[in-house]
Design an enzyme around this catalytic site. Structure first.
Site, PDB file in Angstrom:
ATOM      1  N   ALA A 105       0.873  -1.442   0.234  1.00  0.00           N
ATOM      2  CA  ALA A 105       0.304   0.227  -0.242  1.00  0.00           C
ATOM      3  C   ALA A 105       0.611   1.383  -0.363  1.00  0.00           C
ATOM      4  O   ALA A 105       2.284   1.112   0.090  1.00  0.00           O
ATOM      5  CB  ALA A 105      -1.340   0.415   0.821  1.00  0.00           C
ATOM      6  N   LYS A 106       0.613   2.457   0.098  1.00  0.00           N
ATOM      7  CA  LYS A 106       1.221   3.303  -0.181  1.00  0.00           C
ATOM      8  C   LYS A 106       0.186   4.313   0.029  1.00  0.00           C
ATOM      9  O   LYS A 106      -0.565   4.507  -0.693  1.00  0.00           O
ATOM     10  CB  LYS A 106       1.936   4.025  -1.390  1.00  0.00           C
ATOM     11  CG  LYS A 106       2.827   4.772  -0.699  1.00  0.00           C
ATOM     12  CD  LYS A 106       4.315   3.874  -0.811  1.00  0.00           C
ATOM     13  CE  LYS A 106       5.859   4.831  -0.517  1.00  0.00           C
ATOM     14  NZ  LYS A 106       6.343   3.852  -0.114  1.00  0.00           N
TER      15      LYS A 106
END
Ligand code: NAD
Length: 420
Positions: A105-106
């Site tokens: 994720a980011k």
């Protein structure tokens, strides 16, 4: 990257190469090319001047077939959904390459943190956390620091999350200060991983680490710690640089003294503590320095098709994310230079983040020796997995790392099946 290329086009191109090599079916390829979930949030806060400020934030959750989503949060004026999507994809492969049970994720907020007061940054972080609350958490998605966010930012996230939950949840975020559950060894974990990978590559190519000449581009967290660790292992640091310029010395630099100088003056330039023969050089010179190991630890797109032919190092260990363009990759490979790709070389950071999460979940606190020992074991295993695959497939280590990461994620998705 060329004009038309963005982080996302590069990430998708890399996925395509891996998918072809792995002979993934088109459905699986399409699944991996799109994040499972992308959230866009409007983060409204009271500014110091009494007005309302509105900032656009996002969190992209790429794939979680191997475990909860994991990835940093960056505050930067250039943050876009496309860039964050690419970074989330790389996190998925990185966690799979180093074999930790996370997906990728980011997150990010488009803002200029240098223009915000500490109070405004705190309100921004807390509001952003509240907007993401239903989608993050210890078993859903565990954020960490990235560009212009730090341990303090993580402390605000932990507190906001805990206040809403009703009890303390240190395992909801990593990269925290040690006083509230952060891990020993986190600060230098990325660099230790980079140097361990370089050491393994040196072993395989018959290069002695003792006395090996090392050049480091960037003297921030990753660069300075990598220089220090390599020096302590017996390497000779022959050149270092930061955004203001570089210094080089064929006799070798003492990285501790250079760090002291940078802490006082803000830059490595004008360092007086080196032996005779220390000279000022440009950033480009540092990359092209006569050395055995080159560690780019600053920005993306530093080794391009223009300078790839001039790199003299035998080993390039990517501390930074994306420092080498795809065209330069090919040139280095043809020239017989071993490039240890970012998704392998700098995965020590997320690995120690994983150790932090495990310590929080079990309410333990490991000594630094234990953290480093476990990290080294993970890095050596990942390095050898990628190295062997590259030999078997007769390809660059980057392609092998992508094949390993993408392959493991695809396998997990296939095993779980699609519901409903
Ligand atoms: P940092 O901000 O602490 O340091 C960056 C350094 O690069 C600074 O010394 C800066 O002066 C220097 N720099 C900037 N422009 C430069 C230029 N043109 N030439 C030479 N040096 C220049 O950042 P960091 O945490 O050390 O991260 C560096 C890179 O490593 C980034 O690509 C980051 O995404 C990546 N990375 C960091 C971690 C981590 O744990 N910190 C983990 C994985 C990847």
């Amino acid at each position: 990257m060329t004009e038309k290329q963005t982080a996302l086009t590069v990430a998708l191109e890399q996925l395509k190469i891996a998918a072809e090599k792995l002979e993934l079916d088109s459905g699986m390829h399409a699944l991996l090319a799109h994040p499972k979930r992308s959230l866009i949030v409007s983060v409204a806060i009271k500014m110091d001047n009494g007005k309302t400020g509105v900032f656009i934030g996002c969190r992209v959750q790429h794939w979680d077939a191997r475990g909860p989503f994991k990835g940093g949060i960056r505050y930067h004026p250039n943050v876009t959904l496309d860039e964050v999507t690419a970074l989330s994809m790389w996190m998925t492969w990185k966690c799979a390459v180093v074999d930790i049970p996370y997906g990728g994720a980011k997150g990010g907020i488009t803002c200029n943190p240098k223009e915000l007061s500490k109070g405004e940054l705190e309100r921004l972080t807390r509001r952003y956390t509240s907007l993401l609350y239903d989608f993050i958490g210890p078993h859903r998605d565990v954020p960490a620091p990235d560009v212009y966010t730090d341990a303090q930012t993580m402390a605000w996230i932990m507190d906001t999350y805990s206040q809403i939950t009703g009890y303390s949840v240190p395992e909801c975020v990593t990269g925290k200060p040690i006083s509230i559950g952060g891990s020993e060894g986190r600060e230098q974990a990325t660099s230790l991983g980079v140097v361990v990978c370089a050491r393994e590559a040196a072993k395989n190519s018959g290069l002695k680490l003792k006395g090996a000449k090392v050049a480091v581009q960037g003297y921030g967290n990753v660069g300075w710690n990598a220089a220090k660790i390599a020096y302590d292992m017996g390497c000779k640091i022959v050149a270092v640089s930061d955004s203001m310029g570089g210094i080089s010395s064929a006799r070798g630099l003492n990285p501790y003294k250079v760090y002291e100088h940078k802490s006082k003056t803000g830059s490595v330039v004008n360092f007086k503590g080196c032996d005779k023969g220390c000279e000022h050089v440009t950033n480009e010179d540092v990359l092209e320095t006569e050395c055995d190991i080159l560690i780019p630890a600053a920005l993306e797109n530093q080794i391009t098709k223009t300078n790839a032919g001039k790199i003299k190092a035998k080993i390039v260990a990517e501390g930074a994310n994306g420092p080498t363009t795809p065209e330069a990759d090919k040139v280095l490979y043809q020239r017989g230079i071993t490039l240890i790709p970012d998704i392998l070389a700098n995965s020590g950071g997320v690995t120690t983040s994983y150790f932090e999460w495990v310590q929080n979940l079990t309410r333990e606190h490991w000594p630094v020796e234990e953290v480093n020992r476990k990290l080294e074991a993970k890095m050596v295993k990942a390095f050898n997995d990628v190295y062997k695959l590259a030999k078997k497939e007769k390809c660059e280590m980057r392609t092998a790392a992508l094949m390993l990461g993408v392959g493991r994620v695809a396998e997990a998705i296939k095993t779980l099946g699609l519901w409903p």
